[in-house]
Design a protein around this motif. Structure first.
Motif: not given
Ligand SMILES: Cc1cc2nc3c(=O)[nH]c(=O)nc-3n(C[C@H](O)[C@H](O)[C@H](O)COP(=O)(O)OP(=O)(O)OC[C@H]3O[C@@H](n4cnc5c(N)ncnc54)[C@H](O)[C@@H]3O)c2cc1C
Length: 427
Positions: A40, A48, A285, A322, A335
């Motif tokens: 999603n 950034t 999912v 997310s 979830h």
């Molecule tokens: C405002 C902001 C600024 C940021 N700035 C930086 C920065 O400067 N430098 C840096 O290193 N990081 C930064 N980040 C962090 C980075 O963007 C990521 O959030 C972080 O690295 C975590 O990544 P992740 O993939 O674990 O989780 P997320 O990025 O949260 O991704 C999780 C994914 O799982 C999906 N998902 C959840 N449930 C389901 C499901 N049931 N089925 C399918 N898909 C699902 C979500 O839709 C999403 O796509 C920032 C984040 C934010 C919010």
């Protein structure tokens, strides 16, 4: 609409399209693992564009200049932190493999170095990060050299102010000034970074902007702009603008959702299918089940139900923003599988008294438990299933916001999860 599901069969299914999910797909492609990714829309568009490893250590407010030394310290103070399950060499390899991949797709990044880079935030404060997009690299260099530089902002652009950047950096960067201009062809009302970025992919717009920049740059050798240098070929747009102005140019991230985050999302969505990944974007999912011979993901799109059958699964669904974790009055839940979530004993313990408490808030360290093979654990401490792995900020024992370690946790743990999944698939 058909009622019978469409079926996909794959070796690896990645759930989540944040940095962890996309990094997992990239590592899987490079290892020739047949991969499907379902995700999603998530936080990637908010980033950034900087890839942080460790920018702050728990409980302190001092910026971390050497993230590798900080990692050693973290192993002593927070041994359960997910980064402490990854060898420093593997973290380095993971960042290099991730940024090399982006570079081959036209979005070059600085390589992970021995020290953090002091980079500019949208408001002109400074942060420590490990890798920056090539379009932003000249900013930290000009800051370090105190080079004569002009920050140019645009009439009608909200959320980015050259005056604010200059005011916040005045003591550190006395040679910094600001100017406001009209973006070519956008002289009325509000203007938006995404629209400006797409407009700069057109050569005529770049030529007009270069003239406008040179009109106000005076003797400045370097020009700082909000992040608007194209959506799909930013390195090319930067090179062209530098050629046309005869000056060095850099971008500063704007407030989220910002162009650098959208760039990453669009690049992944375009390139991964070209490299063989079955990408099912914008879908969630709704069920995940395991049997002896594989795992099944259930989801639906506008054409009806879909089933993805996989030999192994990486769960990279993120935290609250997310939807990977949900906060309910009775507690925090994972979830999809109802995996146990390590969390404060009571809701009243989620937050500390003071919002700005330097220790952060306990809720921000909630997450699921994994073993050293990055397999999620049950309440009894057993593996949920041999076929299930997890990566990213869904993992417990880290406060990535406070630690400035969002991408680092995502990339490093995705690297380890894919390595372990590959061992499993080959066994
Ligand atoms: C405002 C902001 C600024 C940021 N700035 C930086 C920065 O400067 N430098 C840096 O290193 N990081 C930064 N980040 C962090 C980075 O963007 C990521 O959030 C972080 O690295 C975590 O990544 P992740 O993939 O674990 O989780 P997320 O990025 O949260 O991704 C999780 C994914 O799982 C999906 N998902 C959840 N449930 C389901 C499901 N049931 N089925 C399918 N898909 C699902 C979500 O839709 C999403 O796509 C920032 C984040 C934010 C919010």
């Amino acid at each position: 609409m058909s009622g019978s599901p469409r079926h996909f069969t794959t070796q690896l299914a990645v759930i989540g399209s944040g940095i962890a999910g996309f990094a997992a797909s990239i590592f899987a492609i490079n290892r020739k693992i047949v991969t499907a990714q379902v995700g999603n829309t998530g936080a990637v568009a908010y980033t950034t564009g900087y890839l942080d490893l460790i920018g702050k250590l728990g409980g302190t407010t001092d910026p971390v200049t050497d993230p590798w030394q900080a990692l050693t310290r973290l192993r002593e103070t927070e041994p359960k932190h997910p980064l402490c399950r990854v060898a420093a060499d593997d973290i380095q390899r993971a960042f290099t493999e991730f940024t090399d991949f982006l570079g081959t797709c036209g979005l070059a990044y600085s390589s992970p170095g021995a020290c953090n880079i002091t980079a500019l935030t949208p408001v002109g404060t400074l942060k420590q990060t490990l890798c920056v997009p090539a379009t932003m690299a000249a900013g930290p260099r000009a800051l370090a050299a105190n080079a004569p530089c002009v920050i140019v902002d645009f009439k009608g652009l909200k959320g980015f102010s050259g005056a604010e950047v200059v005011a916040n950096l005045r003591d550190r960067w006395p040679q910094l000034t600001t100017q406001r201009i009209v973006f070519p062809g956008m002289d009325r009302g509000e203007v938006y970074p995404e629209v400006m970025a797409r407009a700069l992919e057109v050569p005529a717009t770049r030529e007009k902007l270069a003239v406008a920049l040179n009109d106000v740059a005076g003797s400045a050798e370097v020009i700082g702009l909000p992040a608007i240098l194209g959506m799909h070929r930013p390195d090319h747009v930067l090179a062209e603008l530098e050629r046309l102005t005869g000056r060095e140019i850099f971008e500063i991230p704007t407030m989220p959702p910002s162009v650098p985050g959208i760039r990453l999302r669009e690049l992944f969505q375009q390139v991964l299918p070209q490299r063989g990944v079955t990408l099912i974007p914008q879908q969630r999912v709704t069920a995940l089940s395991f049997a002896d011979d594989g795992a099944t993901l259930a989801l639906s799109d506008s054409y009806g139900p879909i089933r993805v059958h996989a030999q192994a699964v990486i769960l990279a669904t993120g935290r609250f923003l997310s939807g990977g974790l949900e906060a309910h009055p009775a507690g925090i839940r994972e979830h999809l599988l109802d995996l146990p979530v390590t969390q404060p004993a009571d809701r009243s313990d989620w937050y500390r008294e003071r919002y700005t408490d330097p220790r952060g808030h306990p809720i921000h360290r909630a997450g699921i438990e994994v073993d050293d093979s990055f397999r999620p654990l049950t309440r009894e401490g057993r593996r949920h299933h041999e076929r299930l792995f997890a990566a990213g900020v869904i993992l417990a024992h880290q406060d990535w916001i406070r630690g400035r370690s969002g991408a680092g946790i995502a990339i490093a743990t995705a690297f380890r999860a894919v390595t372990e999944a590959e061992h499993f698939l080959l066994s």
